[in-house]
Write an enzyme that holds these catalytic residues in place. Structure first.
Site, PDB file in Angstrom:
ATOM      1  N   ASP A   3      55.008  -0.961 -14.306  1.00  0.00           N
ATOM      2  CA  ASP A   3      55.445  -1.829 -15.412  1.00  0.00           C
ATOM      3  C   ASP A   3      54.177  -2.457 -15.990  1.00  0.00           C
ATOM      4  OD1 ASP A   3      57.196  -3.466 -17.054  1.00  0.00           O
ATOM      5  OD2 ASP A   3      56.752  -5.127 -15.716  1.00  0.00           O
ATOM      6  N   SER A   4      54.356  -3.213 -17.086  1.00  0.00           N
ATOM      7  CA  SER A   4      53.213  -3.906 -17.672  1.00  0.00           C
ATOM      8  C   SER A   4      52.756  -5.090 -16.819  1.00  0.00           C
ATOM      9  CB  SER A   4      53.612  -4.432 -19.051  1.00  0.00           C
ATOM     10  OG  SER A   4      54.707  -5.310 -18.905  1.00  0.00           O
ATOM     11  N   TYR A  44      53.267  -5.290 -23.197  1.00  0.00           N
ATOM     12  CA  TYR A  44      53.471  -3.974 -23.817  1.00  0.00           C
ATOM     13  C   TYR A  44      54.375  -4.106 -25.058  1.00  0.00           C
ATOM     14  CZ  TYR A  44      51.664  -0.949 -19.978  1.00  0.00           C
ATOM     15  OH  TYR A  44      50.887  -0.285 -19.067  1.00  0.00           O
ATOM     16  N   GLY A  45      55.298  -5.064 -24.986  1.00  0.00           N
ATOM     17  CA  GLY A  45      56.303  -5.178 -26.041  1.00  0.00           C
ATOM     18  C   GLY A  45      55.737  -5.535 -27.401  1.00  0.00           C
ATOM     19  N   CYS A  50      59.991  -0.177 -16.686  1.00  0.00           N
ATOM     20  CA  CYS A  50      59.669  -0.956 -17.877  1.00  0.00           C
ATOM     21  C   CYS A  50      60.458  -0.333 -19.026  1.00  0.00           C
ATOM     22  CB  CYS A  50      58.163  -0.846 -18.136  1.00  0.00           C
ATOM     23  SG  CYS A  50      57.622  -1.567 -19.690  1.00  0.00           S
ATOM     24  N   ASN A  51      61.295  -1.139 -19.680  1.00  0.00           N
ATOM     25  CA  ASN A  51      62.076  -0.587 -20.793  1.00  0.00           C
ATOM     26  C   ASN A  51      61.168  -0.137 -21.926  1.00  0.00           C
ATOM     27  OD1 ASN A  51      64.050  -2.552 -19.377  1.00  0.00           O
ATOM     28  ND2 ASN A  51      65.336  -1.276 -20.680  1.00  0.00           N
ATOM     29  N   THR A  52      60.108  -0.903 -22.180  1.00  0.00           N
ATOM     30  CA  THR A  52      59.219  -0.583 -23.302  1.00  0.00           C
ATOM     31  C   THR A  52      58.508   0.745 -23.045  1.00  0.00           C
ATOM     32  OG1 THR A  52      58.887  -2.960 -23.564  1.00  0.00           O
ATOM     33  CG2 THR A  52      57.367  -1.515 -24.745  1.00  0.00           C
ATOM     34  N   GLU A  85      54.884 -14.393 -16.852  1.00  0.00           N
ATOM     35  CA  GLU A  85      53.644 -13.996 -16.151  1.00  0.00           C
ATOM     36  C   GLU A  85      52.818 -15.216 -15.737  1.00  0.00           C
ATOM     37  OE1 GLU A  85      52.186 -10.914 -15.297  1.00  0.00           O
ATOM     38  OE2 GLU A  85      54.099  -9.949 -15.748  1.00  0.00           O
ATOM     39  N   CYS A 123      64.821  -5.777 -20.547  1.00  0.00           N
ATOM     40  CA  CYS A 123      63.385  -5.857 -20.250  1.00  0.00           C
ATOM     41  C   CYS A 123      63.338  -6.263 -18.787  1.00  0.00           C
ATOM     42  CB  CYS A 123      62.700  -6.913 -21.118  1.00  0.00           C
ATOM     43  SG  CYS A 123      61.036  -7.349 -20.541  1.00  0.00           S
ATOM     44  N   THR A 124      62.535  -5.566 -17.990  1.00  0.00           N
ATOM     45  CA  THR A 124      62.607  -5.792 -16.540  1.00  0.00           C
ATOM     46  C   THR A 124      62.021  -7.140 -16.121  1.00  0.00           C
ATOM     47  OG1 THR A 124      60.572  -4.495 -16.291  1.00  0.00           O
ATOM     48  CG2 THR A 124      62.670  -3.346 -15.960  1.00  0.00           C
ATOM     49  N   HIS A 125      61.333  -7.820 -17.032  1.00  0.00           N
ATOM     50  CA  HIS A 125      60.887  -9.182 -16.713  1.00  0.00           C
ATOM     51  C   HIS A 125      62.043 -10.186 -16.717  1.00  0.00           C
ATOM     52  CE1 HIS A 125      56.758  -7.827 -17.348  1.00  0.00           C
ATOM     53  NE2 HIS A 125      56.328  -9.013 -16.959  1.00  0.00           N
TER      54      HIS A 125
HETATM   55  N1  DGL Z   1      58.841  -5.395 -18.536  1.00  0.00           N
HETATM   56  C1  DGL Z   1      58.700  -4.688 -19.744  1.00  0.00           C
HETATM   57  C2  DGL Z   1      59.994  -4.107 -20.262  1.00  0.00           C
HETATM   58  O1  DGL Z   1      60.874  -3.853 -19.481  1.00  0.00           O
HETATM   59  C3  DGL Z   1      57.844  -5.131 -20.860  1.00  0.00           C
HETATM   60  C4  DGL Z   1      57.206  -6.427 -20.891  1.00  0.00           C
HETATM   61  C5  DGL Z   1      56.049  -6.456 -21.850  1.00  0.00           C
HETATM   62  O2  DGL Z   1      56.270  -6.761 -23.037  1.00  0.00           O
HETATM   63  O3  DGL Z   1      54.951  -6.175 -21.381  1.00  0.00           O
HETATM   64  O4  DGL Z   1      60.145  -3.874 -21.428  1.00  0.00           O
END
Ligand code: DGL
Length: 274
Positions: A11-12, A43-44, A74-76, A153, A185-187
């Site tokens: 993931d990011s 990443y988003g 990570c969804n992104t 984060e 988003c996994t966060h």
């Molecule tokens: N955890 C990531 C996701 O599932 C992205 C978070 C990010 O923007 O870095 O999309």
């Protein structure tokens, strides 16, 4: 035959640890190698091309460590790179994330559902295809949650600032009568207690982590790559950023303590995990 090679997960940053925890619970004999690309977070806010290039390099590095299956937690990155990764590494089984719009649509009574994701995910073809496939006669409200990933984060999991941010997005959705909310988003599951406090018991909050863990199990079975039942599973972690927050999060998610190694990006765009 038992296959004790590790599963690679990335993931990011911290977000994919929510998926890692679900995999750890479902598959306790598996060794899990996790990389969080904190140097490039979020990443988003990046282009899909950039996220795709990171995802290819991270997959290369995890495969060099002997991984037998890769989870794009990570969804992104899934939206940006999953089809490229499958083409580029045809012998590797991949499990990725897809916004859980389908279960939300199946469960809604009001006909209005909310989706929290990143803006890159909302811009992707994957998101558009999920809405076209599953969201018939249902209104889907979307929110890209600017600033939420960096807030998480920084370790601000349940502060007045985090709650105020979430309220500013969720209250307008509540006014429009959502009764299901997708965490795409996994966060975001890291702040699920705050989200649930705001939306209350009338809104079903959908975190796909358990379904992803089941999919990992199915893929290992199909590819005959499950670890032996006497194998000692565990988690090993690397990050391109500060390891301290990973140690905290691993403990918080019930995965104990582990050394967190460094992931170094080279000028050639390659990643090495030491
Ligand atoms: N955890 C990531 C996701 O599932 C992205 C978070 C990010 O923007 O870095 O999309």
């Amino acid at each position: 035959m038992a296959n004790d090679r590790p599963i690679g997960i990335f993931d990011s940053g911290l977000g994919g640890l929510t998926i890692t925890a679900a995999i750890r619970q479902a598959l306790p004999h598996e060794r899990l190698f996790y990389f969080g690309d904190t140097a490039h977070i979020p990443y988003g806010q990046r282009s899909l091309d950039e996220v795709r290039a990171f995802s290819v390099a991270i997959t290369d590095a995890l495969l060099a460590k002997g991984c037998k299956l890769i989870v794009v937690a990570c969804n992104t990155a899934s939206a940006a790179a999953l089809s490229t990764l499958r083409e580029r590494f045809p012998d590797v089984p991949f499990v990725g994330m897809e916004p859980a719009v389908k279960p939300a649509v199946e469960q809604t009574r009001t006909g209005v559902v909310g989706v929290l994701a990143t803006s890159a995910t909302f811009q992707s073809e994957l998101y558009a295809s999920v809405v076209v496939r599953f969201a018939h006669e249902v209104e889907v409200l979307r929110e890209p949650c600017p600033g939420l990933v960096p807030t998480i984060e920084r370790g601000e999991f349940d502060t007045p600032g985090t709650e105020a941010l979430l309220r500013s997005w969720l209250e307008p959705m509540l006014q429009r009568n959502i009764d299901a909310l997708v965490l795409a988003c996994t966060h975001y599951p890291i702040v699920r207690p705050v989200i649930e406090r705001i939306v209350g018991p009338g809104v079903r909050v959908i975190d796909p982590a358990p379904a992803v863990a089941r999919q990992v199990q199915r893929m290992l079975e199909q590819n005959d790559r499950l670890a032996g039942s006497e194998a000692n599973g565990g988690v090993e972690c690397w990050t391109s950023g500060d390891p301290a927050i990973f140690v905290t999060m691993l403990e918080r998610l019930g995965m104990g303590t582990c050394e967190v190694g460094r992931g170094l990006w080279g000028e050639n765009g390659r990643l090495s995990l030491s």
